[in-house]
Design a protein around this motif. Structure first.
Motif, PDB file in Angstrom:
ATOM      1  N   SER A  37      -7.387   1.516   4.522  1.00 37.67           N
ATOM      2  CA  SER A  37      -6.966   0.243   3.925  1.00 37.67           C
ATOM      3  C   SER A  37      -6.288   0.573   2.592  1.00 37.67           C
ATOM      4  N   ALA A  38      -5.788  -0.445   1.931  1.00 31.84           N
ATOM      5  CA  ALA A  38      -5.049  -0.230   0.678  1.00 31.84           C
ATOM      6  C   ALA A  38      -6.009  -0.042  -0.498  1.00 31.84           C
ATOM      7  N   GLN A  73       2.521   3.317   0.963  1.00 25.13           N
ATOM      8  CA  GLN A  73       2.004   2.009   1.370  1.00 25.13           C
ATOM      9  C   GLN A  73       2.877   1.493   2.503  1.00 25.13           C
ATOM     10  N   ASP A  85      -1.913   3.157   0.962  1.00 29.27           N
ATOM     11  CA  ASP A  85      -2.852   3.301   2.078  1.00 29.27           C
ATOM     12  C   ASP A  85      -2.915   4.736   2.602  1.00 29.27           C
ATOM     13  N   SER A  86      -2.157   5.654   1.969  1.00 29.87           N
ATOM     14  CA  SER A  86      -2.230   7.069   2.352  1.00 29.87           C
ATOM     15  C   SER A  86      -1.682   7.953   1.239  1.00 29.87           C
TER      16      SER A  86
END
Length: 129
Positions: A12-13, A41, A68-69
């Motif tokens: 998730s963010a 994102q 998110d990554s």
């Protein structure tokens, strides 16, 4: 391989404040140089930091990017070696329409949710020891 990379998805963010990258110390430490560390994102880079030289650890301060990554990618053609990547941040707040939320709808104590990932890691470390 040309421009090898390593990436982790958070699920998730998160609002990221810091990234810490650990290089290998047993061998091959010269391999982790001339690379970018990026926060992404929804497939779009929102923050990128270039690191030119090799070091045992790298700490990158992030100006509150929501992502998110996280991705580490060499700029050249060489093997990618690293030991560990830590990403520090807090869950990103969902956007709410304030006019639609009443006091009865949101009686949650928000201070409880303001714990950083670093604090949670310290708690986990204490439990494991």
């Amino acid at each position: 391989e040309d421009k090898p990379w390593w990436k982790v998805a958070f699920g998730s963010a998160y609002t990221v404040s810091r990234i810490k990258i650990y290089n290998r110390v047993d061998c091959c430490s010269n391999r982790l140089a001339n690379f970018d560390v990026s926060l992404i994102q929804s497939s779009d880079p929102v923050f990128t930091h270039y690191i030119a030289s090799s070091a045992p650890t790298y700490t990158v301060s992030v100006p509150s990017a929501v992502a998110d990554s996280c991705k580490v990618q060499l700029r050249g053609k060489a093997p990618l070696s690293l030991a560990e990547v830590e990403v520090f941040g807090t869950p990103a707040a969902e956007e709410l329409d304030v006019e639609q939320v009443s006091e009865e709808d949101a009686p949650v104590n928000l201070e409880y949710f303001d714990q950083s990932v670093e604090d949670l890691n310290e708690i986990e470390t204490d439990i494991l020891m």
